[in-house]
Design an enzyme around this catalytic site. Sequence first.
Site, mmCIF file in Angstrom:
data_model
loop_
_atom_site.group_PDB
_atom_site.id
_atom_site.type_symbol
_atom_site.label_atom_id
_atom_site.label_comp_id
_atom_site.label_asym_id
_atom_site.label_seq_id
_atom_site.Cartn_x
_atom_site.Cartn_y
_atom_site.Cartn_z
ATOM 1 N N LYS A 1 101.724 19.961 -44.318
ATOM 2 C CA LYS A 1 100.393 20.202 -44.275
ATOM 3 C C LYS A 1 99.963 19.130 -45.089
ATOM 4 O O LYS A 1 100.021 19.348 -46.582
ATOM 5 C CB LYS A 1 100.133 21.615 -44.595
ATOM 6 C CG LYS A 1 98.534 21.974 -44.734
ATOM 7 C CD LYS A 1 98.631 23.414 -45.118
ATOM 8 C CE LYS A 1 96.992 23.820 -45.314
ATOM 9 N NZ LYS A 1 96.905 25.029 -45.705
ATOM 10 N N ASP B 1 96.847 18.004 -47.098
ATOM 11 C CA ASP B 1 95.540 18.438 -47.249
ATOM 12 C C ASP B 1 94.532 17.155 -48.177
ATOM 13 O O ASP B 1 95.165 16.167 -48.364
ATOM 14 C CB ASP B 1 95.502 19.431 -48.443
ATOM 15 C CG ASP B 1 94.512 20.494 -48.475
ATOM 16 O OD1 ASP B 1 93.342 20.138 -47.773
ATOM 17 O OD2 ASP B 1 94.628 21.480 -48.966
ATOM 18 N N ASP C 1 88.956 27.005 -43.615
ATOM 19 C CA ASP C 1 89.344 27.765 -44.741
ATOM 20 C C ASP C 1 88.944 29.273 -44.284
ATOM 21 O O ASP C 1 89.344 30.513 -44.969
ATOM 22 C CB ASP C 1 88.891 27.398 -45.984
ATOM 23 C CG ASP C 1 90.116 26.479 -46.486
ATOM 24 O OD1 ASP C 1 91.066 26.392 -46.084
ATOM 25 O OD2 ASP C 1 89.701 25.822 -47.640
HETATM 26 C C1 DGJ Z 1 92.508 23.869 -48.761
HETATM 27 C C2 DGJ Z 1 93.293 24.477 -47.332
HETATM 28 O O1 DGJ Z 1 92.456 24.371 -46.560
HETATM 29 C C3 DGJ Z 1 93.903 25.616 -47.948
HETATM 30 O O2 DGJ Z 1 94.381 26.138 -46.800
HETATM 31 C C4 DGJ Z 1 94.902 25.456 -48.912
HETATM 32 O O3 DGJ Z 1 96.051 24.614 -48.443
HETATM 33 C C5 DGJ Z 1 94.449 25.002 -50.283
HETATM 34 N N1 DGJ Z 1 93.330 23.700 -50.139
HETATM 35 C C6 DGJ Z 1 95.180 24.689 -51.268
HETATM 36 O O4 DGJ Z 1 94.735 24.099 -52.539
#
Ligand code: DGJ
Length: 738
Positions: free
Chosen positions: A477, A479, A549
């Site tokens: 993942k 980010d 989120d």
């Molecule tokens: C933002 C992401 O959208 C969340 O799912 C998570 O991974 C956090 N960052 C972690 O810091």
Amino acid sequence: MPIIYHETSKEFHLYNKQVSYIIEIMENGQLGNLYYGKRIKDRESFAYLHEDEARPLGALTTPEPNPLCLQYTRQEYPAYGTGDYRYGACTIEQQNGSRITDFLYATHTIYEGKKKIEPLPSTYVENKKEATSIEITLYDKVMDTNLILTYTIYEELAAITRQARYVHNGEASIILQNAMSACVDLPDMDYDMVHLSGAWARERYIKTRRLEQGIQSIYSMRGASSAEHNPFLVLKRRNTTENQGEVYAFSLVYSGSYLGQVEVCSHDTTRVLLGIHPDTFTWTLKAGESFQTPEVVMVYSADGMNQMSQTYHTLYRTRLVRGYWRDRERPVLLNNWEATYMDFDEYKILRIAAKAKEAGVELFVLDDGWFGKRDDDDKGLGDWYVNLQKLPNGIAGLSRSVENIGMKFGIWIEPEMVNKDSDLYRAHPDWILSVPERYETPSRQQHVLDFSRKEVVDAIFAMLDKMIGESKISYIKWDMNRYITECYSRAAAANEQGKIMHKYILGVYDLYSRLTTKYPEILFESCSSGGARFDPGMLYFAPQTWCSDDTDAAERLKIQYATSYVYPVSSIGAHVSAVPNHQMNRITPLATRANVAFFGAFGYELDLNKLTTEEMKQVKEQIQFYKNYRKLIQQGIFYRIKSPFEAKDTAWMVVAEDRKEAIAAYYQQLNKVNAGGLRFKLLGLEEDMLYEVTAFGETQKYYGSELMYAGIPINRDQFAEDIGDFASVLFHIKYADN
Ligand code: DGJ
């Protein structure tokens, strides 16, 4: 061949069964547009569609006897300054300070297939017969520069892609100040403009407005495509619904700052421009250098928004997404973020993982907090090696333990970022984007690494490569939790600073490319504080994107509904989380949380150890259900039925390509007392096919025509008694032989 050049009329006709796009070489040698819309029969000339009336105050670009008034002419790639006073597709500053350009037709080539524009992402073909392309070369003799406009039309889809490439030959260098990917001029303004706008945790809400004279636009100057406006816009006729009406849609295959602008002139014609945002961009070209713009994917639908989306879904799922995971069913995952945040150790993680395995989860994902001194979001980013205090056996050990439990292991990274409290920053304080002697603006306590510099990308790649190489990683993942400020590279010369915003994204694409090439079987999911970089550029590298989120089921209905305008179900990361929901503090039924998340790349984001035995039983059934139907859900044809932006209820469904199976879902918000009856009308089925429909624990038989036109009666009391607020129901629809 669906691209024809008519020698006598000097017209190009791009067409397939659904759409026509007609370009002319105008009297002055520039390119004009004659038509874009539903397919029309080809003929030698459509010259009657050319308009350039010389109205009062109009400047005449070519002299008599064939004066051309560009202000009123529909053009393919216009420039401001020679009689067209609207915003143009290009602005180029030359050595003498002039910005006047004159790109005239030079030559063209038509060929089967479609070429790549790497390092930029783009749609592609697997077989040359799938599409036909044309490259039209225009030439400006004063600058000695070629401009190559490329169009591709797909054979079976109402989709045309466009991009532009500048090749500069002249001795004197030129400065591109605006280099759009495409311009489309339409002859009237009777459209609603639709776009997907929002913010963190409410990304991509549907916004609709009537076009008006003047400029209306969406954009990002944030260095990412952004949660604020997705790089996508639609012009639809005013009576258009999901299932009928004319739609012109534009999607930019790019992940950085961009502009999507619609200008309606005082004579009610409409100009659409899409490309890199000119206010964060300048690009100097020396002799022999070239510049490639990102691709725009234009989709036309004569039959409403669903058809538009289905075209994007097919194209993006099968000819934008690439590699090992493109056609594979996506694993059910469990992510520990909302279960632990950064407060975990190996024992805690393995306990969560073991319970996930018991439920049937296939992939465990360790989110933020495993590296450097990362106990809080003010430290650790940039140090991509494990925190041995939390995980004494390293990622290598933990990943093997998870595999021993019987699941695949995935990990979270945020490679573009650094905290000042990190070893990486202490060693390389000049590696962040920032201006000497000026304040360095933090966001989420972090700074953006200068990915325009190869040595920075190399260093991050080396750290990640080591970690991946030592461990058993099946999923990443990726980010990105802040936008760019002070976009300045300490390694670039003053006259190169205008390139940095774009070069940054090229650096991101480069790192993606290196990792996906070296580790082709790793499933990548892109993420940016939820869905702040949910764009086609990312999908070229990462087949799925964390959608938002906000994991609350009721909020997700809106976000997923709108996201489905462009992006296929298989690309939409969607998880069941705990209640009360961490973002909304709302309690929704476990069944509804899953019924919403099923329409995406499905997973969980909670500690299953905290569920009751009854809830755990439900979770096992949910996972089994998803495994049974995920091929249909991820690869079927998606129909939106009822919009949460227009009513309190939401409904949608997926149908198999052969129309023999479907899953439909109906969602209610607050419960209703003493409610009226409800008929749920389905879409996309075969009228005369007999189907078995299973819902509410019962199975009944209906013909497709009944399901679509009469509808399934739903008893809202059943919702009230069985479920309460935020009720939902799934329908399994299957072809019955008799
Ligand atoms: C933002 C992401 O959208 C969340 O799912 C998570 O991974 C956090 N960052 C972690 O810091």
